[in-house]
Design a protein around this motif. Structure first.
Motif, PDB file in Angstrom:
ATOM      1  N   LYS A 179       0.865  -1.165   0.000  1.00  0.00           N
ATOM      2  CA  LYS A 179       0.000   0.000   0.000  1.00  0.00           C
ATOM      3  C   LYS A 179       0.905   1.218   0.000  1.00  0.00           C
ATOM      4  N   ILE A 180       0.692   2.114  -0.967  1.00  0.00           N
ATOM      5  CA  ILE A 180       1.597   3.242  -1.209  1.00  0.00           C
ATOM      6  C   ILE A 180       0.787   4.537  -1.160  1.00  0.00           C
ATOM      7  N   TRP A 181       1.273   5.503  -0.366  1.00  0.00           N
ATOM      8  CA  TRP A 181       0.663   6.828  -0.300  1.00  0.00           C
ATOM      9  C   TRP A 181       1.648   7.850  -0.841  1.00  0.00           C
ATOM     10  N   LEU A 182       1.180   8.719  -1.744  1.00  0.00           N
ATOM     11  CA  LEU A 182       1.982   9.842  -2.213  1.00  0.00           C
ATOM     12  C   LEU A 182       1.181  11.123  -2.028  1.00  0.00           C
ATOM     13  N   GLY A 183       1.868  12.204  -1.657  1.00  0.00           N
ATOM     14  CA  GLY A 183       1.181  13.473  -1.487  1.00  0.00           C
ATOM     15  C   GLY A 183       2.153  14.623  -1.381  1.00  0.00           C
ATOM     16  N   ASN A 184       1.624  15.840  -1.511  1.00  0.00           N
ATOM     17  CA  ASN A 184       2.410  17.075  -1.363  1.00  0.00           C
ATOM     18  C   ASN A 184       3.590  17.142  -2.327  1.00  0.00           C
ATOM     19  N   GLY A 185       3.389  16.676  -3.544  1.00  0.00           N
ATOM     20  CA  GLY A 185       4.435  16.770  -4.558  1.00  0.00           C
ATOM     21  C   GLY A 185       5.595  15.829  -4.333  1.00  0.00           C
ATOM     22  N   SER A 186       5.353  14.693  -3.710  1.00  0.00           N
ATOM     23  CA  SER A 186       6.426  13.756  -3.397  1.00  0.00           C
ATOM     24  C   SER A 186       6.626  12.748  -4.529  1.00  0.00           C
ATOM     25  N   GLU A 187       7.623  11.894  -4.349  1.00  0.00           N
ATOM     26  CA  GLU A 187       8.024  10.976  -5.418  1.00  0.00           C
ATOM     27  C   GLU A 187       8.442   9.631  -4.823  1.00  0.00           C
TER      28      GLU A 187
ATOM     29  N   ARG B  33       9.041  19.036  -0.213  1.00  0.00           N
ATOM     30  CA  ARG B  33       8.862  17.899  -1.116  1.00  0.00           C
ATOM     31  C   ARG B  33       9.787  16.756  -0.692  1.00  0.00           C
ATOM     32  N   ASN B  34       9.296  15.538  -0.808  1.00  0.00           N
ATOM     33  CA  ASN B  34      10.049  14.366  -0.364  1.00  0.00           C
ATOM     34  C   ASN B  34      10.192  13.370  -1.508  1.00  0.00           C
ATOM     35  N   ALA B  35      11.227  12.546  -1.414  1.00  0.00           N
ATOM     36  CA  ALA B  35      11.451  11.510  -2.423  1.00  0.00           C
ATOM     37  C   ALA B  35      11.932  10.238  -1.748  1.00  0.00           C
ATOM     38  N   CYS B  36      11.258   9.140  -2.021  1.00  0.00           N
ATOM     39  CA  CYS B  36      11.704   7.811  -1.601  1.00  0.00           C
ATOM     40  C   CYS B  36      12.313   7.129  -2.819  1.00  0.00           C
ATOM     41  N   ILE B  37      13.520   6.609  -2.646  1.00  0.00           N
ATOM     42  CA  ILE B  37      14.216   5.978  -3.771  1.00  0.00           C
ATOM     43  C   ILE B  37      14.661   4.585  -3.341  1.00  0.00           C
ATOM     44  N   ILE B  38      14.226   3.591  -4.085  1.00  0.00           N
ATOM     45  CA  ILE B  38      14.641   2.206  -3.871  1.00  0.00           C
ATOM     46  C   ILE B  38      15.380   1.774  -5.128  1.00  0.00           C
ATOM     47  N   GLY B  39      16.629   1.382  -4.974  1.00  0.00           N
ATOM     48  CA  GLY B  39      17.483   1.092  -6.114  1.00  0.00           C
ATOM     49  C   GLY B  39      17.100  -0.172  -6.857  1.00  0.00           C
ATOM     50  N   ASN B  40      17.948  -0.571  -7.790  1.00  0.00           N
ATOM     51  CA  ASN B  40      17.719  -1.788  -8.567  1.00  0.00           C
ATOM     52  C   ASN B  40      18.084  -3.030  -7.750  1.00  0.00           C
ATOM     53  N   HIS B  41      17.406  -4.114  -8.015  1.00  0.00           N
ATOM     54  CA  HIS B  41      17.698  -5.413  -7.403  1.00  0.00           C
ATOM     55  C   HIS B  41      17.716  -5.303  -5.872  1.00  0.00           C
TER      56      HIS B  41
END
Length: 250
Positions: free
Chosen positions: A135-143, A179-187
């Motif tokens: 379950k994924i929530w995005l808001g306030n211009g996030s990524e 603004r926030n950003a969640c980044i999950i890399g490859n593999h």
């Protein structure tokens, strides 16, 4: 218990359940409505280009759009495998972008995505990535950027924003509107009931243990992260999508 499942009612209403709780209902008799009335633009793409679709019945199997909002763009790869994908847009959100890449030979996506109030949120899910229940929530211009060849287990929770305003008690100024950003890399492999909070970042070739709460930014590859908050507990590791038995009996 199934994490994400759908119940059909005699009157044409279908209800999506998440962890046994009703999340969203929609009318299956209204599959011919145009996306333009919902103010969404939906494109199907592959390596040769893309084309726009206009009606619910043209969506790939097991993909559902709901909510409101304006000027939202959804791009879905032609070979995406969706076991159950629900994309919901809050009425006060706009200009969001959602990109779902090809699944290849993997089992595909099982997830609920909620675009909350705010504008220009971005969701990117890479190639050959498996999501078994998120379950994924995005808001306030996030990524949220989820890389290629990742494995996400069941009951994953990802929040790219706090959801509610936090104010300075003296001045009343909002202090968490950035603004926030969640980044999950490859593999990367996220274990059962992993929680990913705003601005969490992990690099390529990372294993996240069951029940971990990711709150910070990690830079070293080939690690195992565990705990609350998450911390590196082992380095110099990798993983395979095959079982121990399969690898020992090749």
């Amino acid at each position: 218990m199934k994490i994400l499942y759908k119940v059909r009612h005699p009157n044409g209403i279908r209800t999506i359940y998440f962890c046994g709780l009703p999340l969203w209902s929609y009318n299956s008799h209204n599959r011919s409505r145009r996306f333009r009335r919902l103010k969404q633009r939906v494109f199907i793409f592959d390596d040769n280009g893309e084309y726009e679709i206009f009606y619910n019945y043209q969506l790939p199997d097991n993909i559902h759009l709901g909510g409101g909002g304006t000027n939202n763009i959804i791009r879905i790869h032609k070979t995406l495998r969706a076991r159950n994908v629900c994309l919901t847009f809050d009425k006060n959100t706009s200009d969001n972008i959602c990109v779902l890449c090809d699944s290849g030979d993997c089992s595909g996506l099982d997830m609920i995505v909620i675009f909350q109030a705010g504008h220009a949120n971005k969701l990117y899910i890479g190639r050959h990535t498996v999501i078994n229940g998120a379950k994924i929530w995005l808001g306030n211009g996030s990524e949220l950027h989820l890389g290629d060849d990742c494995m996400l287990s069941y009951e994953i929770m990802i929040r790219t924003t706090d959801g509610h305003a936090i104010m300075d008690s003296a001045t009343g100024e909002i202090i968490n509107h950035q603004r926030n950003a969640c980044i999950i890399g490859n593999h990367c492999w996220l274990g059962l009931r992993t929680i990913v909070t705003k601005n969490a970042q992990i690099p390529d070739h990372t294993i996240v243990a069951c029940g971990t709460v990711l709150t910070g930014k990690f830079t070293n590859t080939h690690t195992i992260i565990a705990g609350n908050p998450g911390r590196v507990i082992k380095t110099g590791v990798s993983f395979s999508d095959k079982s121990i038995f399969d690898l020992e009996n090749i």
